[in-house]
Design a protein around this motif. Sequence first.
Motif, PDB file in Angstrom:
ATOM      1  N   SER A  44      55.771  26.044  32.537  1.00 49.69           N
ATOM      2  CA  SER A  44      55.225  27.258  33.116  1.00 49.69           C
ATOM      3  C   SER A  44      56.150  27.630  34.265  1.00 49.69           C
ATOM      4  N   ARG A  45      55.859  28.756  34.908  1.00 48.28           N
ATOM      5  CA  ARG A  45      56.779  29.219  35.941  1.00 48.28           C
ATOM      6  C   ARG A  45      56.884  28.239  37.109  1.00 48.28           C
ATOM      7  N   LYS A  46      55.717  27.655  37.474  1.00 45.26           N
ATOM      8  CA  LYS A  46      55.701  26.847  38.698  1.00 45.26           C
ATOM      9  C   LYS A  46      55.468  25.376  38.392  1.00 45.26           C
ATOM     10  N   VAL A  71      58.868  32.353  30.631  1.00 42.91           N
ATOM     11  CA  VAL A  71      59.087  32.713  29.216  1.00 42.91           C
ATOM     12  C   VAL A  71      59.730  34.090  29.063  1.00 42.91           C
ATOM     13  N   ARG A  72      59.719  34.905  30.129  1.00 42.53           N
ATOM     14  CA  ARG A  72      60.352  36.230  30.063  1.00 42.53           C
ATOM     15  C   ARG A  72      61.875  36.137  30.099  1.00 42.53           C
ATOM     16  N   ASP A  73      62.379  34.980  30.517  1.00 45.44           N
ATOM     17  CA  ASP A  73      63.811  34.793  30.729  1.00 45.44           C
ATOM     18  C   ASP A  73      64.361  33.937  29.575  1.00 45.44           C
ATOM     19  N   ALA A  98      51.544  30.828  27.299  1.00 41.21           N
ATOM     20  CA  ALA A  98      51.753  31.522  28.577  1.00 41.21           C
ATOM     21  C   ALA A  98      51.266  32.961  28.438  1.00 41.21           C
ATOM     22  N   ALA A  99      50.442  33.404  29.382  1.00 44.95           N
ATOM     23  CA  ALA A  99      49.852  34.752  29.273  1.00 44.95           C
ATOM     24  C   ALA A  99      49.531  35.300  30.650  1.00 44.95           C
ATOM     25  N   GLY A 100      49.618  36.606  30.755  1.00 44.70           N
ATOM     26  CA  GLY A 100      49.224  37.278  31.994  1.00 44.70           C
ATOM     27  C   GLY A 100      47.978  38.097  31.753  1.00 44.70           C
ATOM     28  N   ASN A 101      47.149  38.254  32.761  1.00 44.78           N
ATOM     29  CA  ASN A 101      45.964  39.085  32.591  1.00 44.78           C
ATOM     30  C   ASN A 101      45.349  39.501  33.909  1.00 44.78           C
ATOM     31  N   PHE A 102      44.868  40.714  33.944  1.00 44.75           N
ATOM     32  CA  PHE A 102      44.024  41.218  35.032  1.00 44.75           C
ATOM     33  C   PHE A 102      43.291  42.425  34.472  1.00 44.75           C
ATOM     34  N   LEU A 103      42.183  42.755  35.115  1.00 44.33           N
ATOM     35  CA  LEU A 103      41.427  43.939  34.693  1.00 44.33           C
ATOM     36  C   LEU A 103      42.012  45.163  35.354  1.00 44.33           C
ATOM     37  N   LEU A 109      46.741  51.881  35.700  1.00 46.72           N
ATOM     38  CA  LEU A 109      47.738  50.824  35.448  1.00 46.72           C
ATOM     39  C   LEU A 109      49.153  51.394  35.568  1.00 46.72           C
ATOM     40  N   SER A 110      50.013  50.696  36.305  1.00 47.62           N
ATOM     41  CA  SER A 110      51.397  51.182  36.410  1.00 47.62           C
ATOM     42  C   SER A 110      52.182  50.757  35.167  1.00 47.62           C
ATOM     43  N   ALA A 111      53.275  51.446  34.952  1.00 43.87           N
ATOM     44  CA  ALA A 111      54.141  51.106  33.814  1.00 43.87           C
ATOM     45  C   ALA A 111      54.614  49.665  33.945  1.00 43.87           C
ATOM     46  N   ASN A 112      54.886  49.254  35.171  1.00 41.23           N
ATOM     47  CA  ASN A 112      55.352  47.881  35.374  1.00 41.23           C
ATOM     48  C   ASN A 112      54.232  46.869  35.132  1.00 41.23           C
ATOM     49  N   GLY A 113      52.985  47.240  35.472  1.00 42.87           N
ATOM     50  CA  GLY A 113      51.845  46.347  35.202  1.00 42.87           C
ATOM     51  C   GLY A 113      51.685  46.138  33.699  1.00 42.87           C
ATOM     52  N   PHE A 114      51.739  47.236  32.945  1.00 40.54           N
ATOM     53  CA  PHE A 114      51.659  47.146  31.472  1.00 40.54           C
ATOM     54  C   PHE A 114      52.809  46.290  30.943  1.00 40.54           C
ATOM     55  N   GLY A 115      54.009  46.622  31.415  1.00 32.56           N
ATOM     56  CA  GLY A 115      55.203  45.938  30.905  1.00 32.56           C
ATOM     57  C   GLY A 115      55.238  44.464  31.265  1.00 32.56           C
ATOM     58  N   THR A 116      54.707  44.129  32.425  1.00 28.34           N
ATOM     59  CA  THR A 116      54.727  42.722  32.846  1.00 28.34           C
ATOM     60  C   THR A 116      53.921  41.853  31.885  1.00 28.34           C
ATOM     61  N   VAL A 117      52.742  42.339  31.493  1.00 26.67           N
ATOM     62  CA  VAL A 117      51.905  41.544  30.584  1.00 26.67           C
ATOM     63  C   VAL A 117      52.526  41.488  29.185  1.00 26.67           C
ATOM     64  N   THR A 197      37.779  28.902  32.488  1.00 27.92           N
ATOM     65  CA  THR A 197      39.182  29.292  32.333  1.00 27.92           C
ATOM     66  C   THR A 197      39.522  30.367  33.356  1.00 27.92           C
ATOM     67  N   GLU A 198      40.799  30.413  33.692  1.00 26.54           N
ATOM     68  CA  GLU A 198      41.291  31.427  34.624  1.00 26.54           C
ATOM     69  C   GLU A 198      41.018  32.823  34.053  1.00 26.54           C
ATOM     70  N   GLY A 199      41.206  32.960  32.744  1.00 23.61           N
ATOM     71  CA  GLY A 199      40.982  34.249  32.088  1.00 23.61           C
ATOM     72  C   GLY A 199      39.559  34.743  32.332  1.00 23.61           C
ATOM     73  N   MET A 200      38.568  33.864  32.095  1.00 26.43           N
ATOM     74  CA  MET A 200      37.164  34.277  32.284  1.00 26.43           C
ATOM     75  C   MET A 200      36.869  34.574  33.749  1.00 26.43           C
ATOM     76  N   LYS A 201      37.439  33.764  34.644  1.00 30.97           N
ATOM     77  CA  LYS A 201      37.234  34.009  36.081  1.00 30.97           C
ATOM     78  C   LYS A 201      37.730  35.398  36.449  1.00 30.97           C
ATOM     79  N   ARG A 202      38.866  35.769  35.879  1.00 31.44           N
ATOM     80  CA  ARG A 202      39.456  37.070  36.208  1.00 31.44           C
ATOM     81  C   ARG A 202      38.731  38.222  35.532  1.00 31.44           C
ATOM     82  N   LEU A 203      38.219  37.965  34.327  1.00 32.50           N
ATOM     83  CA  LEU A 203      37.744  39.087  33.510  1.00 32.50           C
ATOM     84  C   LEU A 203      36.246  39.325  33.589  1.00 32.50           C
TER      85      LEU A 203
HETATM   86  C1  HXC Z   1      46.650  46.237  38.539  1.00 33.79           C
HETATM   87  C2  HXC Z   1      48.372  44.696  38.684  1.00 33.79           C
HETATM   88  C3  HXC Z   1      47.440  43.658  38.973  1.00 33.79           C
HETATM   89  C4  HXC Z   1      46.047  44.015  39.041  1.00 33.79           C
HETATM   90  C5  HXC Z   1      49.442  42.813  38.964  1.00 33.79           C
HETATM   91  N1  HXC Z   1      49.587  44.102  38.684  1.00 33.79           N
HETATM   92  N2  HXC Z   1      48.146  42.494  39.138  1.00 33.79           N
HETATM   93  N3  HXC Z   1      47.986  45.966  38.462  1.00 33.79           N
HETATM   94  N4  HXC Z   1      45.706  45.306  38.804  1.00 33.79           N
HETATM   95  N5  HXC Z   1      45.112  43.099  39.321  1.00 33.79           N
HETATM   96  C6  HXC Z   1      50.816  44.842  38.488  1.00 33.79           C
HETATM   97  C7  HXC Z   1      51.587  44.864  39.809  1.00 33.79           C
HETATM   98  O1  HXC Z   1      51.111  45.879  40.669  1.00 33.79           O
HETATM   99  C8  HXC Z   1      53.009  45.151  39.332  1.00 33.79           C
HETATM  100  O2  HXC Z   1      53.216  46.508  39.032  1.00 33.79           O
HETATM  101  C9  HXC Z   1      53.060  44.401  38.015  1.00 33.79           C
HETATM  102  O3  HXC Z   1      51.696  44.188  37.585  1.00 33.79           O
HETATM  103  C10 HXC Z   1      53.717  43.060  38.154  1.00 33.79           C
HETATM  104  O4  HXC Z   1      53.047  42.335  39.158  1.00 33.79           O
HETATM  105  P1  HXC Z   1      53.742  41.055  39.848  1.00 33.79           P
HETATM  106  O5  HXC Z   1      52.724  40.422  40.709  1.00 33.79           O
HETATM  107  O6  HXC Z   1      55.049  41.428  40.427  1.00 33.79           O
HETATM  108  O7  HXC Z   1      54.111  40.211  38.549  1.00 33.79           O
HETATM  109  P2  HXC Z   1      54.119  38.699  38.241  1.00 33.79           P
HETATM  110  O8  HXC Z   1      54.003  37.863  39.481  1.00 33.79           O
HETATM  111  O9  HXC Z   1      55.305  38.442  37.419  1.00 33.79           O
HETATM  112  O10 HXC Z   1      52.812  38.499  37.332  1.00 33.79           O
HETATM  113  C11 HXC Z   1      51.596  39.067  37.678  1.00 33.79           C
HETATM  114  C12 HXC Z   1      50.471  38.725  36.704  1.00 33.79           C
HETATM  115  C13 HXC Z   1      50.327  37.248  36.698  1.00 33.79           C
HETATM  116  C14 HXC Z   1      50.823  39.248  35.318  1.00 33.79           C
HETATM  117  C15 HXC Z   1      49.217  39.419  37.183  1.00 33.79           C
HETATM  118  O11 HXC Z   1      50.236  36.768  38.003  1.00 33.79           O
HETATM  119  C16 HXC Z   1      49.147  36.787  35.909  1.00 33.79           C
HETATM  120  O12 HXC Z   1      48.657  37.391  34.983  1.00 33.79           O
HETATM  121  N6  HXC Z   1      48.606  35.682  36.220  1.00 33.79           N
HETATM  122  C17 HXC Z   1      47.389  35.270  35.536  1.00 33.79           C
HETATM  123  C18 HXC Z   1      47.628  34.164  34.640  1.00 33.79           C
HETATM  124  C19 HXC Z   1      46.393  33.959  33.796  1.00 33.79           C
HETATM  125  O13 HXC Z   1      45.267  34.032  34.249  1.00 33.79           O
HETATM  126  N7  HXC Z   1      46.594  33.683  32.520  1.00 33.79           N
HETATM  127  C20 HXC Z   1      45.475  33.542  31.606  1.00 33.79           C
HETATM  128  C21 HXC Z   1      45.326  34.821  30.914  1.00 33.79           C
HETATM  129  S1  HXC Z   1      43.815  34.816  29.993  1.00 33.79           S
HETATM  130  P3  HXC Z   1      53.897  47.535  40.108  1.00 33.79           P
HETATM  131  O14 HXC Z   1      53.902  48.829  39.389  1.00 33.79           O
HETATM  132  O15 HXC Z   1      53.005  47.516  41.305  1.00 33.79           O
HETATM  133  O16 HXC Z   1      55.266  47.004  40.371  1.00 33.79           O
HETATM  134  C22 HXC Z   1      44.102  35.672  28.646  1.00 33.79           C
HETATM  135  C23 HXC Z   1      42.928  35.676  27.712  1.00 33.79           C
HETATM  136  C24 HXC Z   1      42.537  37.026  27.308  1.00 33.79           C
HETATM  137  O17 HXC Z   1      45.122  36.190  28.412  1.00 33.79           O
HETATM  138  C25 HXC Z   1      41.298  37.011  26.442  1.00 33.79           C
HETATM  139  C26 HXC Z   1      40.045  36.697  27.168  1.00 33.79           C
HETATM  140  C27 HXC Z   1      38.787  36.885  26.326  1.00 33.79           C
END
Ligand code: HXC
Length: 261
Positions: A44-46, A71-73, A98-103, A109-117, A197-203
């Motif tokens: 993982s990253r860290k 995994v992005r690199d 490895a997965a990213g998620n937030f509500l 949602l910014s283009a970078n937020g979409f693209g990051t996930v 899970t972190e996912g449920m905590k966030r979602l």
């Molecule tokens: C809106 C957000 C945001 C939020 C980040 N962004 N968090 N936008 N609401 N809560 C936007 C930022 O503003 C930025 O866009 C862009 O996303 C990138 O953010 P960074 O913090 O620079 O990116 P990075 O540190 O690389 O990653 C951020 C992250 C990551 C993707 C949010 O920290 C993450 O997801 N961690 C969670 C890991 C996790 O919980 N994994 C389990 C997933 S569960 P701008 O435009 O501002 O630059 C899962 C299950 C799903 O996937 C199914 C469940 C039923």
Amino acid sequence: MANKVFRENILQGKVAFVTGGGTGITGGVARALSKAGAKVAITSRKTENLEPMKKTIEDGGGECFAVASDVRDYEAVESAIAATIDHFGKIDIVVNGAAGNFLCKASELSANGFGTVVDIDTKGTFNVCRASYEELKKNGGQIINISATLHYLATPMQIHVSAAKAGVDAITRNLAVEWGRKGIRVNGIAPGPIEDTEGMKRLLPPQLKEALTRKIPLQRFGLIEDIENSAVFLASDGASYINGVTLVVDGGHWLTGTGLG
Ligand code: HXC
């Protein structure tokens, strides 16, 4: 409660490479593969997210190699895979967790937020599959991609993850066809709501948990162990004719729609 249905050592002699393998669902999968006899590399990253799971696996008598990578690199992924092959001699099983998620509402949602996930989930899955291809081809290996059910219908505030996981499912099916011919099985697991899970905590806001539980046909959240069992099964020879499938492990939840009523 989930039952342990797999005999010990079913994966003896295998080496697994698990992304996101330090924590959450994929951490559980890493631990379960180890309990089933595999040597396990987790990434993982860290590094600090990997050390506790490495210790858990080693305390349980398993072998674990922890290697940080994003995994992005693609180059970082290649290095982590090469380091794992140096350490354990080979890789047979790849788990992309490895997965990213937030509500976030689509309108906010910014283009970078979409693209990051999409970069973490979809591109990350491709990167790891692509970088491990030659090794898996040598070993008749296999891949398990962790997906979701969010995109089967539509899930508000999850447009980024829904798009990303739809891409993951496409990768699973395409590679099952292209690489099945090379002796590599490619499958996925789509977990539903899973406890602790972190996912449920966030979602899921805590006040909605009871309503969601009522909506799940099996009337309970899944356990990480439910996903572990599925992963061990898919990784085992018992699943040797399963290719291109994403196994839904959600108690029937998605069939009831996205609302809570
Ligand atoms: C809106 C957000 C945001 C939020 C980040 N962004 N968090 N936008 N609401 N809560 C936007 C930022 O503003 C930025 O866009 C862009 O996303 C990138 O953010 P960074 O913090 O620079 O990116 P990075 O540190 O690389 O990653 C951020 C992250 C990551 C993707 C949010 O920290 C993450 O997801 N961690 C969670 C890991 C996790 O919980 N994994 C389990 C997933 S569960 P701008 O435009 O501002 O630059 C899962 C299950 C799903 O996937 C199914 C469940 C039923």
